[in-house]
Scaffold this active site. Sequence first.
Site, short mmCIF file in Angstrom:
data_model
loop_
_atom_site.label_atom_id
_atom_site.label_comp_id
_atom_site.label_asym_id
_atom_site.label_seq_id
_atom_site.Cartn_x
_atom_site.Cartn_y
_atom_site.Cartn_z
N GLU A 50 0.87 -1.18 0.00
CA GLU A 50 0.00 0.00 0.00
C GLU A 50 0.91 1.23 0.00
OE1 GLU A 50 -2.99 2.19 -0.41
OE2 GLU A 50 -1.84 2.66 1.39
N CYS A 81 4.40 -2.47 -8.48
CA CYS A 81 3.08 -2.01 -8.05
C CYS A 81 3.22 -0.78 -7.14
CB CYS A 81 2.29 -3.15 -7.39
SG CYS A 81 0.52 -2.79 -7.29
N ARG A 110 -2.57 6.12 -9.38
CA ARG A 110 -2.71 5.12 -8.33
C ARG A 110 -4.03 4.37 -8.49
NH1 ARG A 110 -4.52 6.15 -3.11
NH2 ARG A 110 -3.82 4.56 -1.66
N ILE A 139 -2.73 -6.26 -9.27
CA ILE A 139 -3.58 -6.22 -8.09
C ILE A 139 -3.77 -4.75 -7.69
CG2 ILE A 139 -3.87 -6.95 -5.70
CD1 ILE A 139 -1.94 -9.29 -6.38
N ARG A 140 -4.95 -4.20 -7.95
CA ARG A 140 -5.20 -2.77 -7.70
C ARG A 140 -4.00 -1.94 -8.14
NH1 ARG A 140 -5.63 -2.15 -2.14
NH2 ARG A 140 -6.13 0.03 -2.45
N HIS A 180 3.14 -7.79 -10.56
CA HIS A 180 3.83 -8.50 -9.49
C HIS A 180 4.52 -9.75 -10.03
CE1 HIS A 180 1.96 -6.45 -5.94
NE2 HIS A 180 0.99 -6.21 -6.79
N GLU A 182 6.85 -11.36 -8.74
CA GLU A 182 7.23 -12.24 -7.63
C GLU A 182 6.14 -13.25 -7.27
OE1 GLU A 182 4.95 -8.93 -5.73
OE2 GLU A 182 6.35 -9.14 -7.42
#
Length: 201
Positions: A50, A81, A110, A139-140, A180, A182
């Site tokens: 976040e 991200c 964002r 993811i968002r 992402h 990873e």
Amino acid sequence: MAVPVIGVLALQGDVREHVAALAGAGADARPVRRPGELDAVDGLVVPGGESTTISKLVDIFEMREPIDKRIAAGMPVYGSCAGMIMLAADVLDGRPDQRGFAGVDMTVRRNAFGRQVDSFEAPVALTGVDGGPFHAVFIRAPWVERVGPDVEVLGRVTEGPAEGRIVAVRQGNLLATSFHPELTGDLRLHRSFVELVRAAS
């Protein structure tokens, strides 16, 4: 050549996954929370999580100035991200008190994919990474709305509602992706970053 030591900023987010991916890609990977730990690494990953929380914790743990100095001195950094948001010069839809490292001359939005597709997966072909498109997990995620003249666009979404959006960039020793890697077991991007760190040191 010595094994590059790469830290993962371990304040919040998917730290363990990046440490595992970097180790799998041939680095000596370790979590970094304190300025003294930052001194011991050749490169740094700012993980997803976040971005507003990471921004606050960077100040609480007194990591902002040390990271800014290392970036200015040429230390390679990869942001995924939320890490992409932290590396951006300008952030749209961020909180007014949110501050990143401003290393890459780009504007990111964002949670850009939030209103259309909260989390999704799509193929992304990356310049300079062989082996076909990445199976990218968003993811968002943010996307990049503007890049400066020194920023190389490495990848765009190739299909779906976000087709054409910039999701991977590089400026000098700074690398950033909206997605992402990873989380997928595909180590190509981490290997590419390990090589970037090796070349810089």
